[in-house]
Design an enzyme around this catalytic site. Structure first.
Site, PDB file in Angstrom:
ATOM      1  N   GLY A  66      -9.274   4.070   6.732  1.00  0.00           N
ATOM      2  CA  GLY A  66      -8.947   5.472   6.987  1.00  0.00           C
ATOM      3  C   GLY A  66      -7.481   5.712   7.296  1.00  0.00           C
ATOM      4  O   GLY A  66      -6.960   6.782   7.002  1.00  0.00           O
ATOM      5  N   GLY A 106      -3.337   3.852   7.862  1.00  0.00           N
ATOM      6  CA  GLY A 106      -2.414   2.726   7.898  1.00  0.00           C
ATOM      7  C   GLY A 106      -2.001   2.468   9.347  1.00  0.00           C
ATOM      8  O   GLY A 106      -2.280   3.277  10.243  1.00  0.00           O
ATOM      9  N   HIS A 134      -1.117  -1.101  -4.358  1.00  0.00           N
ATOM     10  CA  HIS A 134      -2.412  -0.796  -3.739  1.00  0.00           C
ATOM     11  C   HIS A 134      -2.446   0.706  -3.465  1.00  0.00           C
ATOM     12  O   HIS A 134      -1.577   1.252  -2.787  1.00  0.00           O
ATOM     13  CB  HIS A 134      -2.572  -1.597  -2.449  1.00  0.00           C
ATOM     14  CG  HIS A 134      -3.916  -1.442  -1.808  1.00  0.00           C
ATOM     15  ND1 HIS A 134      -5.039  -2.123  -2.247  1.00  0.00           N
ATOM     16  CD2 HIS A 134      -4.332  -0.675  -0.780  1.00  0.00           C
ATOM     17  CE1 HIS A 134      -6.080  -1.790  -1.507  1.00  0.00           C
ATOM     18  NE2 HIS A 134      -5.675  -0.905  -0.606  1.00  0.00           N
ATOM     19  N   ASP A 146      -4.622   3.859  -2.119  1.00  0.00           N
ATOM     20  CA  ASP A 146      -5.747   4.200  -1.242  1.00  0.00           C
ATOM     21  C   ASP A 146      -6.177   5.646  -1.435  1.00  0.00           C
ATOM     22  O   ASP A 146      -5.447   6.573  -1.073  1.00  0.00           O
ATOM     23  CB  ASP A 146      -5.316   4.020   0.219  1.00  0.00           C
ATOM     24  CG  ASP A 146      -5.202   2.558   0.616  1.00  0.00           C
ATOM     25  OD1 ASP A 146      -6.173   1.810   0.402  1.00  0.00           O
ATOM     26  OD2 ASP A 146      -4.140   2.172   1.152  1.00  0.00           O
ATOM     27  N   MET A 156     -12.030   4.933  -1.034  1.00  0.00           N
ATOM     28  CA  MET A 156     -12.752   5.136   0.230  1.00  0.00           C
ATOM     29  C   MET A 156     -13.406   6.509   0.145  1.00  0.00           C
ATOM     30  O   MET A 156     -13.010   7.468   0.817  1.00  0.00           O
ATOM     31  CB  MET A 156     -11.764   5.038   1.402  1.00  0.00           C
ATOM     32  CG  MET A 156     -11.343   3.596   1.679  1.00  0.00           C
ATOM     33  SD  MET A 156      -9.828   3.487   2.623  1.00  0.00           S
ATOM     34  CE  MET A 156      -8.653   3.543   1.282  1.00  0.00           C
ATOM     35  N   MET A 169      -8.777   8.496  -0.300  1.00  0.00           N
ATOM     36  CA  MET A 169      -9.683   8.812   0.822  1.00  0.00           C
ATOM     37  C   MET A 169     -10.180  10.245   0.688  1.00  0.00           C
ATOM     38  O   MET A 169      -9.387  11.143   0.375  1.00  0.00           O
ATOM     39  CB  MET A 169      -8.943   8.690   2.147  1.00  0.00           C
ATOM     40  CG  MET A 169      -8.306   7.337   2.375  1.00  0.00           C
ATOM     41  SD  MET A 169      -7.428   7.328   3.935  1.00  0.00           S
ATOM     42  CE  MET A 169      -6.727   5.680   3.898  1.00  0.00           C
ATOM     43  N   SER A 199       0.838  -1.199   0.000  1.00  0.00           N
ATOM     44  CA  SER A 199       0.000   0.000   0.000  1.00  0.00           C
ATOM     45  C   SER A 199       0.874   1.250   0.000  1.00  0.00           C
ATOM     46  O   SER A 199       1.633   1.501   0.935  1.00  0.00           O
ATOM     47  CB  SER A 199      -0.911   0.010   1.225  1.00  0.00           C
ATOM     48  OG  SER A 199      -1.540   1.266   1.298  1.00  0.00           O
ATOM     49  N   MET A 211     -12.019  -5.688   4.594  1.00  0.00           N
ATOM     50  CA  MET A 211     -11.291  -4.744   5.450  1.00  0.00           C
ATOM     51  C   MET A 211     -11.061  -5.404   6.809  1.00  0.00           C
ATOM     52  O   MET A 211     -12.010  -5.794   7.495  1.00  0.00           O
ATOM     53  CB  MET A 211     -12.089  -3.444   5.639  1.00  0.00           C
ATOM     54  CG  MET A 211     -12.223  -2.578   4.396  1.00  0.00           C
ATOM     55  SD  MET A 211     -10.663  -2.179   3.572  1.00  0.00           S
ATOM     56  CE  MET A 211      -9.736  -1.371   4.880  1.00  0.00           C
ATOM     57  N   ASP A 257      -7.173  -6.365   3.673  1.00  0.00           N
ATOM     58  CA  ASP A 257      -6.570  -5.024   3.734  1.00  0.00           C
ATOM     59  C   ASP A 257      -6.631  -4.460   5.151  1.00  0.00           C
ATOM     60  O   ASP A 257      -7.711  -4.149   5.657  1.00  0.00           O
ATOM     61  CB  ASP A 257      -7.325  -4.105   2.756  1.00  0.00           C
ATOM     62  CG  ASP A 257      -6.683  -2.731   2.644  1.00  0.00           C
ATOM     63  OD1 ASP A 257      -5.591  -2.524   3.207  1.00  0.00           O
ATOM     64  OD2 ASP A 257      -7.284  -1.862   1.979  1.00  0.00           O
ATOM     65  N   HIS A 295      -8.191   1.575  -4.430  1.00  0.00           N
ATOM     66  CA  HIS A 295      -9.198   1.361  -3.381  1.00  0.00           C
ATOM     67  C   HIS A 295      -9.832   2.712  -3.058  1.00  0.00           C
ATOM     68  O   HIS A 295      -9.187   3.576  -2.462  1.00  0.00           O
ATOM     69  CB  HIS A 295      -8.468   0.760  -2.150  1.00  0.00           C
ATOM     70  CG  HIS A 295      -9.331   0.540  -0.957  1.00  0.00           C
ATOM     71  ND1 HIS A 295      -8.806   0.238   0.278  1.00  0.00           N
ATOM     72  CD2 HIS A 295     -10.679   0.558  -0.797  1.00  0.00           C
ATOM     73  CE1 HIS A 295      -9.796   0.088   1.148  1.00  0.00           C
ATOM     74  NE2 HIS A 295     -10.940   0.284   0.522  1.00  0.00           N
TER      75      HIS A 295
END
Ligand code: DX5
Ligand code: ZN
Length: 215
Positions: free
Chosen positions: A142, A144, A33, A35, A68, A37, A8, A137, A175, A66
């Site tokens: 939100g 790491g 990966h 992320d 979010m 957000m 990630s 999840m 994840d 991913h």
């Protein structure tokens, strides 16, 4: 299936992102990966299109994006154009999940669905065959570096049973809080994609840690 490892980027050094991208390129990792957000669906803001595009510019492996974010439908084409190969949306953010999955595939990407720790796996039953990847999840999304939630093992086993019943085997990704102590049990329970952020990037030798997660 030989499992995949997806470091990630959230835990990478953003002041030196290119060097961490090269590190992943040269390692045994399978995917990046990524992320995204929005500060609404989750209580944190990470990055958006310019950074995804910048990662894609140097990444030599697929981007597993991913999302979010609320209302992901609005941005699917833009993430596809930014280089996503897999686009994963959250079950909890999609009132018309079937439509969203179709839109992801129409944009030429693999369609993923992430489920939060409190979301039961059986809620995916009626769209199961439309799903290319399920992201379980194992922390509340939100951030790491959080601790792994043990009930994840149970969810992975349930997903394995559903896959057998439906005769459809999506990627099963886990994840959050994945580390060198729990990854083997996760694989035994049915995971075949391991996302790892802090375990990789906070280790003294990220390349070796990726290799260890592949074994
Ligand atoms: C959490 C993100 C994860 C995160 C994992 O909301 O979806 O991908 O980067 O980080 P670690 O592996 O440190 O738990
Ligand atoms: Zn993630």
């Amino acid at each position: 299936m030989i499992h995949k490892v997806a470091p990630s980027v959230l835990s990478a050094d953003f002041s030196n992102l290119r060097s961490d991208i090269e590190l992943i390129n040269e390692s045994e990792a399978d995917w990046f990966h990524v992320d995204v957000m929005d500060g609404v669906f989750v209580p944190n803001i990470s990055f958006g299109f310019p950074v995804v595009k910048a990662i894609n510019k140097y990444a030599e492996k697929p981007l597993d994006v991913h999302l979010m974010i609320v209302n992901p439908d609005q941005y699917i084409q833009q993430f596809a154009d930014a280089g996503a190969e897999v686009i994963t949306v959250h079950y909890e953010a999609c009132p018309h999940l079937h439509r969203t999955l179709s839109a992801i595939k129409e944009a030429g990407c693999k369609a993923g669905v992430a489920i939060n720790p409190h979301t039961p796996v059986h809620l995916l039953n009626d769209v199961y065959k439309e799903i290319d990847l399920i992201c379980v999840m194992s922390v509340n999304p939100g951030f790491g570096g959080q601790s792994f939630i043990e009930n994840t093992y149970n969810k992975l086993q349930q997903l394995r049973n559903i896959s057998e019943m439906k005769n459809h085997t999506p990627y099963i990704e886990v994840d959050g809080g994945v580390n060198l102590e729990n990854y083997q049990k996760l694989l035994e329970c049915g995971a075949n994609v391991l996302v790892a952020g802090s375990t990789v990037f906070k280790s003294s030798n990220p390349t070796e840690t990726i290799l260890a997660l592949k074994q």
